[in-house]
Design a protein around this motif. Sequence first.
Motif, PDB file in Angstrom:
ATOM      1  N   PHE A  13       2.505  11.133   6.244  1.00  8.54           N
ATOM      2  CA  PHE A  13       3.328   9.924   6.167  1.00  8.54           C
ATOM      3  C   PHE A  13       2.960   8.951   7.271  1.00  8.54           C
ATOM      4  CE2 PHE A  13       5.745  12.692   3.554  1.00  8.54           C
ATOM      5  CZ  PHE A  13       6.457  11.869   2.703  1.00  8.54           C
ATOM      6  N   GLN A  14       3.265   7.676   6.996  1.00  5.88           N
ATOM      7  CA  GLN A  14       2.954   6.650   7.991  1.00  5.88           C
ATOM      8  C   GLN A  14       3.653   6.965   9.318  1.00  5.88           C
ATOM      9  OE1 GLN A  14       3.442   2.701   6.420  1.00  5.88           O
ATOM     10  NE2 GLN A  14       2.305   1.782   8.097  1.00  5.88           N
ATOM     11  N   GLY A  15       4.870   7.485   9.237  1.00  3.60           N
ATOM     12  CA  GLY A  15       5.606   7.813  10.463  1.00  3.60           C
ATOM     13  C   GLY A  15       5.461   9.258  10.897  1.00  3.60           C
ATOM     14  N   CYS A  55      -3.118  10.145   2.759  1.00  2.84           N
ATOM     15  CA  CYS A  55      -2.936   9.841   4.172  1.00  2.84           C
ATOM     16  C   CYS A  55      -2.541   8.380   4.339  1.00  2.84           C
ATOM     17  CB  CYS A  55      -4.229  10.072   4.945  1.00  2.84           C
ATOM     18  SG  CYS A  55      -4.822  11.748   4.829  1.00  2.84           S
ATOM     19  N   ASP A  56      -1.357   8.167   4.867  1.00  4.05           N
ATOM     20  CA  ASP A  56      -0.917   6.793   5.109  1.00  4.05           C
ATOM     21  C   ASP A  56      -1.234   6.425   6.553  1.00  4.05           C
ATOM     22  OD1 ASP A  56       0.215   4.339   5.042  1.00  4.05           O
ATOM     23  OD2 ASP A  56       2.100   4.973   4.128  1.00  4.05           O
ATOM     24  N   GLU A  57      -2.266   5.678   6.726  1.00  5.22           N
ATOM     25  CA  GLU A  57      -2.742   5.244   8.041  1.00  5.22           C
ATOM     26  C   GLU A  57      -2.911   6.414   9.005  1.00  5.22           C
ATOM     27  OE1 GLU A  57      -0.858   1.776   9.473  1.00  5.22           O
ATOM     28  OE2 GLU A  57      -0.813   0.852   7.495  1.00  5.22           O
ATOM     29  N   PRO A  58      -3.891   7.259   8.727  1.00  2.00           N
ATOM     30  CA  PRO A  58      -4.083   8.449   9.562  1.00  2.00           C
ATOM     31  C   PRO A  58      -4.489   8.107  10.983  1.00  2.00           C
ATOM     32  CG  PRO A  58      -5.902   8.200   8.025  1.00  2.00           C
ATOM     33  CD  PRO A  58      -4.857   7.195   7.631  1.00  2.00           C
ATOM     34  N   LYS A  70       0.820  -1.211   0.000  1.00  3.80           N
ATOM     35  CA  LYS A  70       0.000   0.000   0.000  1.00  3.80           C
ATOM     36  C   LYS A  70       0.857   1.264   0.000  1.00  3.80           C
ATOM     37  CE  LYS A  70      -2.027  -1.108   3.870  1.00  3.80           C
ATOM     38  NZ  LYS A  70      -1.323  -2.362   4.200  1.00  3.80           N
ATOM     39  N   THR A  71       1.796   1.326   0.950  1.00  8.08           N
ATOM     40  CA  THR A  71       2.641   2.508   1.048  1.00  8.08           C
ATOM     41  C   THR A  71       3.454   2.691  -0.238  1.00  8.08           C
ATOM     42  OG1 THR A  71       2.791   2.264   3.434  1.00  8.08           O
ATOM     43  CG2 THR A  71       4.455   3.624   2.395  1.00  8.08           C
ATOM     44  N   THR A  72       3.909   1.563  -0.786  1.00  4.52           N
ATOM     45  CA  THR A  72       4.688   1.639  -2.020  1.00  4.52           C
ATOM     46  C   THR A  72       3.862   2.262  -3.142  1.00  4.52           C
ATOM     47  OG1 THR A  72       5.791  -0.374  -1.294  1.00  4.52           O
ATOM     48  CG2 THR A  72       6.139   0.299  -3.567  1.00  4.52           C
TER      49      THR A  72
HETATM   50 MG   LIG Z   1       2.543   1.156   4.901  1.00  2.74          MG
END
Ligand SMILES: [Mg+2]
Lengths: 246, 249
Positions: B84-86, B161-164, B40-42
């Motif tokens: 970002f996820q982080g 939004c990566d895993e908000p 997903k993130t990719t």
């Molecule tokens: Mg990810």
Amino acid sequence: MNPFFHIGRYFMLLFKVFKKPQNFRVYVRQIIFEIDSIGITSLPIVAIISIFMGGIITIQAAYAIDSPLVPLYVVGFTTRESMILEFSSTILCLILAGKVGSNIASEIGAMRITEQIDALEIMGINSASYLIFPKVAGAIIIFPCLVILSMFLGLVGGFIMGVSSGACTAYEYVFGIQAYFMPWKVGFSIAKCITFAFIITSVSSYYGYYTSGGALEVGRSSTNAVVYSSILILLFSLIYTKLFIG
Amino acid sequence: MIAIKNINKSFGERQVVKNVSFEFTQGKTNLIIGESGCGKTTILKMMVGLHELNSGEILYDGQNFPLLNSDGKQEIRKKIGMLFQGGALFDSQTLEENVNFPLDMFTDLTKAEKLDRVNFCLQRVQLEGKNKLYPAELSGGMKKRAALARAIANNPKYLFCDEPNSGLDPKTSIIIDTLIKDITEEYNITTIIITHDMNSVMEIGENIMFVFKGENWWAGDKTKILNTDNKELFDFVFASEFMKTFFKK
Ligand SMILES: [Mg+2]
Ligand SMILES: Nc1ncnc2c1ncn2[C@@H]1O[C@H](COP(=O)(O)OP(=O)(O)OP(=O)(O)O)[C@@H](O)[C@H]1O
């Protein structure tokens, strides 16, 4: 890895760094910030090292000149020449490469691995220019000031040590540091330190910028930054000296 | 609207994204769901150009992003807000400076106007009054919310939004989900959200792509997802006993 790979990538990074700034006001603010963080915070170490080195050179000169045929003002003369020509630019920059270089590489490296650089890129910001240009510019502005300060403090250190240890009189020392003075040597020294300022900040930024992985790699980048900027400083010091003096 | 067409990505030998195509609708919350490590993130990073793609097209309102030169890419990126996820907050800046950053770079607002906007964004993610804190002084969930505030600060046209809401409690999760949905509709943004939280899916899943082992395995909306007969999606959706007991026919 292949050195040509690094050289090529380094120059491509520089090409990005010196693109037209996107927002002048922000850049000016960043440059002032970097002057403070690179330059002003280095004042204590510059002062301490310069005073000590001036003192040490004076004592060694006095020890080496232990002959009635050589006048004692040569002690002051030697201190001045060593400080101006080599110590206050090259050696001082080597020390700053350790302090400033590792600092820059780990700062930018940490930004890389925590995706802060990606975040800048996504916002449409030229991250290389935004992060690196102010550091290079700030160092080029402030390093000459540090070098001049170092020359001055070195001579003061020499005076204190020379006179207090009885190596020469105050009069001889002061006469010595004025004897046969050639202003171009100060210019030579400043030209060197501007080159070194560029080397330290750009090489360290390069290693930081291309960090990949985790905290371990940030440490490695920081080590590489110091090692390679030191080697380049010595190489360029040799080139300068060969060109202008020897 | 953003469309991706047949995008592929390999890291070394391993192909992580396989021939994925999808259309992300404007003014709607588009979801990418799938289990951890499925790519997903990719996919998201390829869409914004942080990963080069091996082949395929990424169309921002018709413009093929990977083929644009760096100036063209920058123009589109100025319209992108990304979480970002982080989190990726700037460590050296306070919360206020972080949110203010895109405004400072790209707008001509006065100081007071920028501060107003910053406070407005912080208030929407329920971080009002935390202006002077540094990222290191925030909890994980607060970082996420702060990053969201920064992503929406400059009124983006595209929001990623990566895993908000990973790391948030259920209540705050819903608030964040609703916030994203609201601004998406209010400003007609093309929003793409990565999640593996079924709660969010049921809350805001208007246009969903389910990714399985790097492929677009299933697409639909939240009403269709519960009645799916796709085995992998079914396993994903009904992984928890709770979902099984309450939704299974
Ligand atoms: Mg990810
Ligand atoms: N920079 C990289 N280099 C090599 N492999 C990578 C890289 N980034 C991701 N991968 C691999 O690609 C695969 C997909 O990763 P990705 O981050 O897209 O997963 P994800 O779906 O976002 O998972 P999660 O929900 O856990 O965040 C993983 O197997 C990962 O190992």
